[in-house]
Design a protein around this motif. Structure first.
Motif, PDB file in Angstrom:
ATOM      1  N   LEU A 280       0.832  -1.211   0.000  1.00 32.28           N
ATOM      2  CA  LEU A 280       0.000   0.000   0.000  1.00 32.28           C
ATOM      3  C   LEU A 280       0.866   1.261   0.000  1.00 32.28           C
ATOM      4  CD1 LEU A 280      -2.870  -0.872   2.509  1.00 32.28           C
ATOM      5  CD2 LEU A 280      -3.107  -0.387   0.068  1.00 32.28           C
ATOM      6  N   THR A 281       1.924   1.241   0.783  1.00 33.16           N
ATOM      7  CA  THR A 281       2.826   2.395   0.823  1.00 33.16           C
ATOM      8  C   THR A 281       3.482   2.614  -0.534  1.00 33.16           C
ATOM      9  OG1 THR A 281       3.268   2.018   3.166  1.00 33.16           O
ATOM     10  CG2 THR A 281       4.836   3.396   1.970  1.00 33.16           C
ATOM     11  N   ASP A 282       3.864   1.528  -1.188  1.00 33.14           N
ATOM     12  CA  ASP A 282       4.469   1.649  -2.522  1.00 33.14           C
ATOM     13  C   ASP A 282       3.479   2.251  -3.522  1.00 33.14           C
ATOM     14  OD1 ASP A 282       6.871   0.601  -1.681  1.00 33.14           O
ATOM     15  OD2 ASP A 282       6.410  -1.448  -2.295  1.00 33.14           O
ATOM     16  N   LEU A 283       2.199   1.873  -3.411  1.00 37.32           N
ATOM     17  CA  LEU A 283       1.172   2.460  -4.277  1.00 37.32           C
ATOM     18  C   LEU A 283       1.025   3.954  -3.999  1.00 37.32           C
ATOM     19  CD1 LEU A 283      -1.608  -0.291  -4.053  1.00 37.32           C
ATOM     20  CD2 LEU A 283      -0.177   0.196  -6.036  1.00 37.32           C
ATOM     21  N   GLU A 284       1.054   4.291  -2.725  1.00 34.34           N
ATOM     22  CA  GLU A 284       0.918   5.690  -2.316  1.00 34.34           C
ATOM     23  C   GLU A 284       2.082   6.535  -2.810  1.00 34.34           C
ATOM     24  OE1 GLU A 284       0.892   8.275   1.854  1.00 34.34           O
ATOM     25  OE2 GLU A 284       1.168   6.095   1.883  1.00 34.34           O
ATOM     26  N   MET A 285       3.295   5.967  -2.785  1.00 32.35           N
ATOM     27  CA  MET A 285       4.499   6.714  -3.140  1.00 32.35           C
ATOM     28  C   MET A 285       4.894   6.559  -4.600  1.00 32.35           C
ATOM     29  SD  MET A 285       4.993   8.085  -0.251  1.00 32.35           S
ATOM     30  CE  MET A 285       6.535   8.916  -0.603  1.00 32.35           C
ATOM     31  N   ASN A 286       4.054   5.857  -5.390  1.00 30.93           N
ATOM     32  CA  ASN A 286       4.327   5.641  -6.818  1.00 30.93           C
ATOM     33  C   ASN A 286       5.666   4.935  -7.024  1.00 30.93           C
ATOM     34  OD1 ASN A 286       4.189   5.633  -9.586  1.00 30.93           O
ATOM     35  ND2 ASN A 286       4.348   7.851  -9.840  1.00 30.93           N
ATOM     36  N   ARG A 287       5.890   3.873  -6.217  1.00 30.45           N
ATOM     37  CA  ARG A 287       7.141   3.115  -6.312  1.00 30.45           C
ATOM     38  C   ARG A 287       6.952   1.790  -7.040  1.00 30.45           C
ATOM     39  NH1 ARG A 287       8.751   4.768  -0.440  1.00 30.45           N
ATOM     40  NH2 ARG A 287       7.598   2.898   0.177  1.00 30.45           N
ATOM     41  N   VAL A 288       5.743   1.500  -7.486  1.00 24.30           N
ATOM     42  CA  VAL A 288       5.460   0.257  -8.204  1.00 24.30           C
ATOM     43  C   VAL A 288       4.631   0.582  -9.442  1.00 24.30           C
ATOM     44  CG1 VAL A 288       5.588  -1.296  -6.215  1.00 24.30           C
ATOM     45  CG2 VAL A 288       3.437  -0.127  -6.730  1.00 24.30           C
ATOM     46  N   PRO A 289       4.716  -0.257 -10.481  1.00 26.84           N
ATOM     47  CA  PRO A 289       3.878  -0.044 -11.659  1.00 26.84           C
ATOM     48  C   PRO A 289       2.435  -0.431 -11.367  1.00 26.84           C
ATOM     49  CG  PRO A 289       5.156  -2.051 -11.895  1.00 26.84           C
ATOM     50  CD  PRO A 289       5.631  -1.401 -10.633  1.00 26.84           C
ATOM     51  N   TYR A 290       1.559  -0.071 -12.272  1.00 24.25           N
ATOM     52  CA  TYR A 290       0.152  -0.460 -12.121  1.00 24.25           C
ATOM     53  C   TYR A 290       0.020  -1.979 -12.185  1.00 24.25           C
ATOM     54  CZ  TYR A 290      -0.080  -1.319 -17.185  1.00 24.25           C
ATOM     55  OH  TYR A 290       0.125  -1.810 -18.457  1.00 24.25           O
ATOM     56  N   VAL A 291      -1.073  -2.482 -11.654  1.00 28.30           N
ATOM     57  CA  VAL A 291      -1.340  -3.916 -11.630  1.00 28.30           C
ATOM     58  C   VAL A 291      -2.551  -4.207 -12.506  1.00 28.30           C
ATOM     59  CG1 VAL A 291      -2.041  -5.864 -10.183  1.00 28.30           C
ATOM     60  CG2 VAL A 291      -0.391  -4.189  -9.312  1.00 28.30           C
ATOM     61  N   SER A 292      -2.472  -5.292 -13.264  1.00 30.29           N
ATOM     62  CA  SER A 292      -3.613  -5.756 -14.060  1.00 30.29           C
ATOM     63  C   SER A 292      -3.779  -7.246 -13.817  1.00 30.29           C
ATOM     64  CB  SER A 292      -3.375  -5.499 -15.551  1.00 30.29           C
ATOM     65  OG  SER A 292      -4.405  -6.091 -16.334  1.00 30.29           O
ATOM     66  N   ILE A 293      -4.945  -7.641 -13.274  1.00 29.92           N
ATOM     67  CA  ILE A 293      -5.217  -9.050 -13.022  1.00 29.92           C
ATOM     68  C   ILE A 293      -6.648  -9.366 -13.442  1.00 29.92           C
ATOM     69  CG2 ILE A 293      -3.557  -9.341 -11.147  1.00 29.92           C
ATOM     70  CD1 ILE A 293      -5.730  -8.861  -9.167  1.00 29.92           C
ATOM     71  N   THR A 294      -6.948 -10.653 -13.570  1.00 33.47           N
ATOM     72  CA  THR A 294      -8.288 -11.094 -13.954  1.00 33.47           C
ATOM     73  C   THR A 294      -8.938 -11.827 -12.789  1.00 33.47           C
ATOM     74  OG1 THR A 294      -7.610 -11.303 -16.265  1.00 33.47           O
ATOM     75  CG2 THR A 294      -9.625 -12.443 -15.613  1.00 33.47           C
ATOM     76  N   ASP A 295     -10.196 -11.479 -12.539  1.00 38.01           N
ATOM     77  CA  ASP A 295     -10.940 -12.001 -11.396  1.00 38.01           C
ATOM     78  C   ASP A 295     -11.674 -13.286 -11.788  1.00 38.01           C
ATOM     79  OD1 ASP A 295     -12.307 -12.171  -8.959  1.00 38.01           O
ATOM     80  OD2 ASP A 295     -13.931 -10.860  -9.651  1.00 38.01           O
ATOM     81  N   TYR A 296     -10.933 -14.377 -11.919  1.00 41.90           N
ATOM     82  CA  TYR A 296     -11.549 -15.636 -12.347  1.00 41.90           C
ATOM     83  C   TYR A 296     -12.562 -16.160 -11.322  1.00 41.90           C
ATOM     84  CZ  TYR A 296      -7.854 -15.743 -15.868  1.00 41.90           C
ATOM     85  OH  TYR A 296      -7.025 -15.417 -16.919  1.00 41.90           O
ATOM     86  N   SER A 297     -12.332 -15.899 -10.046  1.00 43.67           N
ATOM     87  CA  SER A 297     -13.217 -16.413  -8.994  1.00 43.67           C
ATOM     88  C   SER A 297     -14.434 -15.521  -8.760  1.00 43.67           C
ATOM     89  CB  SER A 297     -12.440 -16.540  -7.680  1.00 43.67           C
ATOM     90  OG  SER A 297     -12.078 -15.258  -7.193  1.00 43.67           O
ATOM     91  N   GLN A 298     -14.445 -14.330  -9.348  1.00 40.17           N
ATOM     92  CA  GLN A 298     -15.492 -13.320  -9.153  1.00 40.17           C
ATOM     93  C   GLN A 298     -15.543 -12.796  -7.715  1.00 40.17           C
ATOM     94  OE1 GLN A 298     -19.022 -15.397 -10.695  1.00 40.17           O
ATOM     95  NE2 GLN A 298     -18.729 -14.341 -12.647  1.00 40.17           N
ATOM     96  N   ARG A 299     -14.521 -13.080  -6.951  1.00 43.70           N
ATOM     97  CA  ARG A 299     -14.465 -12.607  -5.570  1.00 43.70           C
ATOM     98  C   ARG A 299     -14.322 -11.088  -5.523  1.00 43.70           C
ATOM     99  NH1 ARG A 299     -15.972 -12.060  -0.628  1.00 43.70           N
ATOM    100  NH2 ARG A 299     -14.328 -11.904   0.948  1.00 43.70           N
ATOM    101  N   MET A 300     -13.510 -10.535  -6.407  1.00 43.95           N
ATOM    102  CA  MET A 300     -13.295  -9.092  -6.379  1.00 43.95           C
ATOM    103  C   MET A 300     -14.524  -8.332  -6.879  1.00 43.95           C
ATOM    104  SD  MET A 300      -9.265  -8.802  -7.350  1.00 43.95           S
ATOM    105  CE  MET A 300      -9.184 -10.274  -8.357  1.00 43.95           C
TER     106      MET A 300
END
Length: 293
Positions: A116-136
């Motif tokens: 979460l801190t890395d997302l806040e500080m722009n230290r990681v690239p964006y994430v792209s995933i697929t919700d196969y389980s439909q949980r998200m």
């Protein structure tokens, strides 16, 4: 020419003490290419279109989830201008640094807090995933409904749901990373096998037996790890081996062709010339003419 990036500020979205904004919208061609001062989780609920994010353009469809760090520019676009008949529906969950700090107290695992801190500080690239389980998708719908019609205890429920969304997403990211490492190890085994059996007639079916992967998956793995198709990689490997033999042995070209897996000398000559730009004899002659250092 780089597109203009508009900055979306936190105060335009967080009008309450939750520091959380959840919506469900139909994307259009009006919203500008933008970055923001907060983290965004975007879930494709319906339709198809494109996600312009950073320098990438990604075709999107139902079930895809994106995690967009602070400062990363992006915008969704529907596949067609006829959005009334072919809408692109997105759930968005936005939260700023204040909520990240609140979540960091709730979340016990240090690696997820660091994420979460890395997302806040722009230290990681964006994430792209697929919700196969439909949980998200289930979590996004619950977040939207609770946010739209708040009741007693909504703050607690919303924070719990956001925590679940963060953890569930991170689990999938972590699993994908582990799978990628396992695939890389298996791929190294395949490449080593080719290196040791380059003189033989090698078929994809043999690699299926070695790896347990399908031919289609093997093809994808070659493109991912070598940048070449299976056939192109094998040709380049054979020519690489033949160059070593031309430099370090006195073997005739016909024997070298056989030693690197070619049963037809004419085919060997054609592939060698296409890849190196020289004939085998010319390559050997030019190498031996080079002065020693």
């Amino acid at each position: 020419m780089n597109p203009t990036v508009q900055l979306f500020k936190s105060e335009s979205f967080f009008q309450n003490n939750l520091k959380l904004f959840v919506n469900r919208c139909s994307e259009d061609f009006v919203v500008p290419f933008h970055a923001h001062e907060f983290v965004e989780y975007s879930y494709v609920a319906e339709g198809k279109g494109f996600h312009h994010i950073g320098e990438d353009i990604i075709p999107v469809h139902k079930g895809m989830l994106f995690v967009i760090p602070v400062g990363v520019p992006h915008v969704f676009r529907p596949a067609t201008a006829n959005v009334s008949e072919h809408p692109l529906i997105i759930y968005n969950c936005l939260f700023n640094s204040e909520l990240i700090h609140t979540l960091s107290i709730m979340i016990q695992e240090e690696e997820i807090r660091n994420h979460l801190t890395d997302l806040e500080m722009n230290r990681v690239p964006y994430v792209s995933i697929t919700d196969y389980s439909q949980r998200m998708e289930e979590l996004m719908v619950k977040l939207y409904r609770e946010s739209a019609v708040p009741g007693i205890g909504s703050s607690t429920i919303l924070y719990t749901l956001v925590s679940q969304l963060v953890v569930t997403t991170y689990r999938q990211i972590h699993q994908a990373t582990c799978n990628e490492k396992e695939n890389a190890t298996d791929m190294e085994h395949i490449l080593h096998y080719l290196d040791q059996h380059v003189n033989e007639r090698i078929r994809l079916s043999e690699l299926v037996n070695i790896s347990g992967w399908s031919e289609r998956h093997i093809g994808r793995m070659f493109l991912t790890h070598t940048g070449r198709t299976f056939g192109a990689y094998l040709q380049h490997l054979r020519i690489q081996k033949s160059c070593e033999l031309l430099k370090n042995s006195q073997h005739k070209v016909s024997l070298i062709a056989e030693l690197v897996g070619y049963r037809d000398v004419d085919s060997f000559y054609a592939v060698f010339k296409r890849i190196t730009g020289e004939t085998p004899q010319g390559y050997r002659r030019n190498f031996r003419a080079e002065p020693l250092n």
